[in-house]
Scaffold this active site. Structure first.
Site, PDB file in Angstrom:
ATOM      1  N   TYR A   1      77.629 -21.817   3.038  1.00  0.00           N
ATOM      2  CA  TYR A   1      77.586 -20.232   3.222  1.00  0.00           C
ATOM      3  C   TYR A   1      79.117 -19.424   3.356  1.00  0.00           C
ATOM      4  CZ  TYR A   1      72.766 -20.521   2.858  1.00  0.00           C
ATOM      5  OH  TYR A   1      71.309 -20.872   2.648  1.00  0.00           O
TER       6      TYR A   1
ATOM      7  N   ASP B   1      82.015 -19.508   2.053  1.00  0.00           N
ATOM      8  CA  ASP B   1      82.926 -18.721   1.038  1.00  0.00           C
ATOM      9  C   ASP B   1      82.337 -17.440   0.823  1.00  0.00           C
ATOM     10  OD1 ASP B   1      84.482 -21.429   0.416  1.00  0.00           O
ATOM     11  OD2 ASP B   1      82.444 -21.852   0.050  1.00  0.00           O
TER      12      ASP B   1
ATOM     13  N   TYR C   1      77.068 -28.674  11.210  1.00  0.00           N
ATOM     14  CA  TYR C   1      77.027 -29.468  10.287  1.00  0.00           C
ATOM     15  C   TYR C   1      75.940 -30.829  10.463  1.00  0.00           C
ATOM     16  CZ  TYR C   1      80.587 -26.776   8.358  1.00  0.00           C
ATOM     17  OH  TYR C   1      81.421 -25.666   7.849  1.00  0.00           O
TER      18      TYR C   1
ATOM     19  N   GLN D   1      73.292 -11.507   7.380  1.00  0.00           N
ATOM     20  CA  GLN D   1      74.591 -11.622   8.120  1.00  0.00           C
ATOM     21  C   GLN D   1      75.160 -10.566   9.313  1.00  0.00           C
ATOM     22  OE1 GLN D   1      78.418 -10.738   6.099  1.00  0.00           O
ATOM     23  NE2 GLN D   1      78.989 -12.872   6.215  1.00  0.00           N
TER      24      GLN D   1
ATOM     25  N   ARG E   1      80.397 -23.171  13.132  1.00  0.00           N
ATOM     26  CA  ARG E   1      81.082 -23.941  12.293  1.00  0.00           C
ATOM     27  C   ARG E   1      81.925 -23.272  11.009  1.00  0.00           C
ATOM     28  NH1 ARG E   1      75.831 -25.406   8.572  1.00  0.00           N
ATOM     29  NH2 ARG E   1      76.324 -24.080   6.593  1.00  0.00           N
ATOM     30  N   GLY E   2      82.422 -24.037  10.636  1.00  0.00           N
ATOM     31  CA  GLY E   2      83.314 -23.436   9.200  1.00  0.00           C
ATOM     32  C   GLY E   2      84.306 -22.383   9.879  1.00  0.00           C
ATOM     33  N   GLU E   3      84.203 -21.193   9.283  1.00  0.00           N
ATOM     34  CA  GLU E   3      85.027 -20.167   9.466  1.00  0.00           C
ATOM     35  C   GLU E   3      84.345 -18.844   9.727  1.00  0.00           C
ATOM     36  OE1 GLU E   3      88.615 -20.161   6.813  1.00  0.00           O
ATOM     37  OE2 GLU E   3      88.404 -17.813   6.767  1.00  0.00           O
ATOM     38  N   ASP E   4      83.273 -18.447   9.183  1.00  0.00           N
ATOM     39  CA  ASP E   4      82.827 -17.029   9.397  1.00  0.00           C
ATOM     40  C   ASP E   4      82.051 -17.060  10.805  1.00  0.00           C
ATOM     41  OD1 ASP E   4      82.779 -14.422   8.648  1.00  0.00           O
ATOM     42  OD2 ASP E   4      80.578 -14.623   8.526  1.00  0.00           O
ATOM     43  N   SER E   5      81.410 -18.063  10.825  1.00  0.00           N
ATOM     44  CA  SER E   5      80.392 -18.044  12.267  1.00  0.00           C
ATOM     45  C   SER E   5      81.400 -18.341  13.434  1.00  0.00           C
ATOM     46  CB  SER E   5      79.208 -19.111  11.876  1.00  0.00           C
ATOM     47  OG  SER E   5      79.598 -20.059  11.888  1.00  0.00           O
TER      48      SER E   5
HETATM   49  O1  TRH Z   1      78.543 -22.412   5.943  1.00  0.00           O
HETATM   50  P1  TRH Z   1      79.726 -22.756   6.502  1.00  0.00           P
HETATM   51  O2  TRH Z   1      79.926 -24.208   6.791  1.00  0.00           O
HETATM   52  O3  TRH Z   1      80.850 -22.336   5.421  1.00  0.00           O
HETATM   53  C1  TRH Z   1      81.893 -22.836   5.096  1.00  0.00           C
HETATM   54  C2  TRH Z   1      82.140 -23.081   3.380  1.00  0.00           C
HETATM   55  O4  TRH Z   1      81.260 -24.202   3.447  1.00  0.00           O
HETATM   56  C3  TRH Z   1      83.338 -23.430   2.987  1.00  0.00           C
HETATM   57  O5  TRH Z   1      83.374 -24.296   1.683  1.00  0.00           O
HETATM   58  C4  TRH Z   1      84.455 -23.908   3.819  1.00  0.00           C
HETATM   59  O6  TRH Z   1      85.715 -23.844   3.217  1.00  0.00           O
HETATM   60  C5  TRH Z   1      84.260 -22.969   5.091  1.00  0.00           C
HETATM   61  O7  TRH Z   1      83.064 -23.131   5.702  1.00  0.00           O
HETATM   62  C6  TRH Z   1      85.475 -23.416   6.060  1.00  0.00           C
HETATM   63  O8  TRH Z   1      80.058 -21.772   7.592  1.00  0.00           O
HETATM   64  P2  TRH Z   1      80.368 -20.441   7.796  1.00  0.00           P
HETATM   65  O9  TRH Z   1      81.921 -20.313   7.806  1.00  0.00           O
HETATM   66  O10 TRH Z   1      80.256 -20.059   9.397  1.00  0.00           O
HETATM   67  O11 TRH Z   1      79.645 -19.418   7.028  1.00  0.00           O
HETATM   68  C7  TRH Z   1      78.125 -19.122   7.606  1.00  0.00           C
HETATM   69  C8  TRH Z   1      77.809 -17.983   6.995  1.00  0.00           C
HETATM   70  O12 TRH Z   1      76.507 -17.707   7.250  1.00  0.00           O
HETATM   71  C9  TRH Z   1      78.453 -16.742   7.882  1.00  0.00           C
HETATM   72  O13 TRH Z   1      78.872 -15.682   7.123  1.00  0.00           O
HETATM   73  C10 TRH Z   1      77.220 -16.330   8.763  1.00  0.00           C
HETATM   74  C11 TRH Z   1      76.113 -16.628   7.728  1.00  0.00           C
HETATM   75  N1  TRH Z   1      74.698 -16.773   8.516  1.00  0.00           N
HETATM   76  C12 TRH Z   1      73.934 -15.698   8.354  1.00  0.00           C
HETATM   77  O14 TRH Z   1      74.044 -14.701   7.538  1.00  0.00           O
HETATM   78  N2  TRH Z   1      72.402 -15.815   8.821  1.00  0.00           N
HETATM   79  C13 TRH Z   1      72.179 -16.941   9.609  1.00  0.00           C
HETATM   80  O15 TRH Z   1      71.004 -16.983   9.982  1.00  0.00           O
HETATM   81  C14 TRH Z   1      73.169 -17.979   9.772  1.00  0.00           C
HETATM   82  C15 TRH Z   1      72.674 -19.275  10.615  1.00  0.00           C
HETATM   83  C16 TRH Z   1      74.348 -17.929   9.290  1.00  0.00           C
END
Ligand code: TRH
Length: 398
Positions: free
Chosen positions: A20, A22, A212, A271, A287-291
């Site tokens: 999620y 990206d 993950y 979000q 994890r990842g970047e946004d969370s």
């Molecule tokens: O999902 P991620 O692992 O995302 C990534 C991508 O996979 C990408 O390819 C990679 O380049 C990057 O990480 C580093 O984790 P992230 O970044 O935390 O994104 C998750 C999104 O999901 C974030 O915007 C929050 C959202 N989210 C919700 O909107 N509701 C929810 O209940 C949850 C648990 C998350």
């Protein structure tokens, strides 16, 4: 705040590599450009359904062959026809849709005004980011793409800012927690993570988890189960239920109990609502970047599962972030272990010791997390920096 008046029309380009993040990064940024800079934003995604998963209620499709987000941002597919954009924002070097690129090349060939082409790269706390932020990358067809690197210093593109004020906690989630049968104040915003004045029984800690499949979560759950403190762990929809032999049902409110650990299934939320959940918990596994960024704005101790990279390159990212953040040693150790930096057969024993030390120091970790949030508020805001960068390079075309 930079003046975006002359650069109103933005195309934010999102290629979903996996999960999620990206989509999450692009949606958040598109909304901030619309809300804080008055921009008219289209979000072009190769998998719009992933972007839509983050929006509740889900927007209806629009007459303009897209979906109109509540922020005004128009979400469209990869093959949407080019508009006369002022700025085209590629993300994570994921390339541009062919029609957009052809249109830009055509504009150069015909001597028309060409949109500013920016590329937003991955967030990192590593020192090299400063020297790469703002660099040009000459492209075929007489175009130039400009790099923006988010980071944790004033000489980077900074971070997407916090949500202020926070969205209210979704009622569905409050109901779920009320139904867990665990007592104690639970979700609150009252400072201490639980040590009461007389050191009498501490309330359960509420945590969220979004990591993950290859994270050592089962070992951590074992440690929590046999630990010294009750933990209720919110597991979002979409995360697998077989958590190291613990089978948690998929329905919101499904519960699993063992020892000091209670797992509770929460819904996958909007979000903005997710930010509110992070702020309401005592600690967060992200994890990842946004969370990861959102958990820092939440000012709670956090455990970050960095996106795994070949040759353990993600460990450099983790170490660089730990070196900058004010995280106490026990939490830094737990973070390194969670990312595979402390290997070996003793993983399980490690987890128990690391968890114990982290929980013993959770009040200090919370204070540090609050201080860290204050420090992050001093950084540039990503949307401001992007608008600035675009203005800087647009002026060369006039
Ligand atoms: O999902 P991620 O692992 O995302 C990534 C991508 O996979 C990408 O390819 C990679 O380049 C990057 O990480 C580093 O984790 P992230 O970044 O935390 O994104 C998750 C999104 O999901 C974030 O915007 C929050 C959202 N989210 C919700 O909107 N509701 C929810 O209940 C949850 C648990 C998350």
């Amino acid at each position: 705040m930079p003046d975006a008046l002359n650069l109103r029309r933005w195309d934010v380009i999102c290629r979903v590599v996996d999960h999620y993040g990206d989509a999450g990064v692009c949606l958040r940024l598109a909304r901030q450009l619309a809300a804080r800079h008055g921009c008219t934003v289209r979000l072009l995604a190769d998998r719009p359904e992933v972007v839509l998963d983050l929006i509740q209620p889900r927007p209806d499709s629009d007459t303009s062959h897209g979906w109109r987000d509540r922020s005004g941002v128009l979400i469209v597919g990869w093959d949407a026809p080019p508009q006369q954009a002022d700025v085209v924002l590629e993300t994570f070097s994921g390339d541009l849709p062919p029609a957009i690129l052809d249109d830009m090349r055509g504009a150069v060939a015909r001597g028309r005004l060409v949109p500013v082409w920016l590329d937003l790269e991955y967030l990192s706390a590593e020192p090299w980011v400063e020297s790469c932020h703002g660099l040009p990358s000459p492209q075929p067809g007489g175009l130039t793409r400009w790099f923006a690197f988010p980071g944790f210093t004033a000489r980077t593109a900074g971070l997407p800012g916090p949500q202020m004020p926070l969205t209210k906690l979704p009622p569905a989630l409050a109901d779920v927690l009320a139904g867990t049968g665990l007592d104690g104040p639970g979700l609150d915003d009252s400072g201490s993570a639980g040590r009461d004045v007389n050191d009498t029984p501490k309330r359960p800690l509420t945590a969220s988890v979004f990591c993950y499949r290859d994270s050592p979560l089962p070992a951590l759950l074992d440690a929590m189960q046999s630990g010294a403190r009750d933990v209720r762990l919110l597991v979002p929809g979409g995360m697998p239920g077989g958590l190291g032999g613990r089978s948690l049902g998929p329905q919101t409110g499904d519960t699993w109990r063992g020892g000091r650990l209670t797992l509770v299934r929460m819904p996958f939320v909007d979000q903005d609502a997710y930010d509110a959940i992070l702020a309401a918990c005592d600690l967060n596994l992200v994890r990842g970047e946004d969370s990861f960024v959102r958990a820092q704005w939440a000012a709670r101790p956090l455990l970050w599962a960095a996106y795994r990279q070949p040759d353990d390159a993600h460990l450099d990212k983790v170490d660089a972030w730990l070196a900058r953040s004010a995280m106490p040693q026990a939490w830094a150790d737990l973070n390194r272990w969670f990312n595979g930096a402390i290997p070996g057969p003793g993983t399980e024993g490690h987890a128990v010791a690391l968890w114990r030390a982290a929980i013993d120091g959770i009040d200090t970790a919370r204070e540090e997390a609050t201080r860290w949030r204050r420090a992050l508020l001093e950084l540039p805001r990503l949307d401001d920096v992007l608008v600035d960068l675009a203005l800087q390079h647009a002026s060369r075309l006039q």
